[in-house]
Design an enzyme around this catalytic site. Sequence first.
Site, PDB file in Angstrom:
ATOM      1  N   CYS A 120     -12.908 -18.112  22.128  1.00  0.00           N
ATOM      2  CA  CYS A 120     -14.140 -18.026  20.990  1.00  0.00           C
ATOM      3  C   CYS A 120     -13.682 -18.344  19.710  1.00  0.00           C
ATOM      4  CB  CYS A 120     -14.947 -17.153  21.225  1.00  0.00           C
ATOM      5  SG  CYS A 120     -16.753 -17.350  20.422  1.00  0.00           S
ATOM      6  N   HIS A 148     -16.300 -16.329  27.099  1.00  0.00           N
ATOM      7  CA  HIS A 148     -15.418 -14.839  26.867  1.00  0.00           C
ATOM      8  C   HIS A 148     -15.294 -14.384  28.389  1.00  0.00           C
ATOM      9  CE1 HIS A 148     -15.740 -13.457  22.841  1.00  0.00           C
ATOM     10  NE2 HIS A 148     -16.851 -14.409  22.668  1.00  0.00           N
ATOM     11  N   GLU A 194     -13.789 -12.110  29.493  1.00  0.00           N
ATOM     12  CA  GLU A 194     -13.674 -10.438  29.701  1.00  0.00           C
ATOM     13  C   GLU A 194     -15.067 -10.128  29.847  1.00  0.00           C
ATOM     14  OE1 GLU A 194     -14.360 -11.498  25.430  1.00  0.00           O
ATOM     15  OE2 GLU A 194     -13.035 -12.359  26.885  1.00  0.00           O
TER      16      GLU A 194
END
Length: 186
Positions: free
Chosen positions: A75, A162, A164
């Site tokens: 990001c 993202h 994660e």
Amino acid sequence: MLPIYLVNNFGQFNHLIKRMLRDLDIDAEMIKNDTPPEKVADSCRGIILGGGPSIERANFAPEYVDLGLPVLGVCLGLHIIATRRGGVVKKGAMGGFGRVEVDIIEHGKILEGFPDRISVWASHADEVKVIPKGFTLLAKSNICGAEAIANENEHIYGVQWHPEVSHTEDGHIVYENFDRITKELL
């Protein structure tokens, strides 16, 4: 073996990156983005530039891109890479976080193992509008023309989404691929 450094750019998901790396048994340490580049250069095998609210708060993070180490930007980390290398980041058409269908154009080393279309969780408040010279477009969506880019020669990669967060399908693959890339260069 040296760890991977996760650079904290004040993003709300940096702790999730660290947790995912731990769960994947990837040796990583979180560092502040005001750590002098000379302290970073010889003490890690790769750098993950985490997300954050503003490129103005990136401190030394842009300089880490030039250390000759593998770099993965997530990001804001992608935006740091792009602007450092002459690309352009501007306000995106959609702000806020949400699900996005991403089409992978070229897998490269960082997106190896993914199907040609993936569902991710991303914010598009800001996005790369002009890809830096020497970089390849890896993925795009109907919202954003540059969801992922890479400079394979320098081992520099960036994703808008993202990996994660649990809403991103198989996001762990990005971090496993990056870990493998850093180990191949040892």
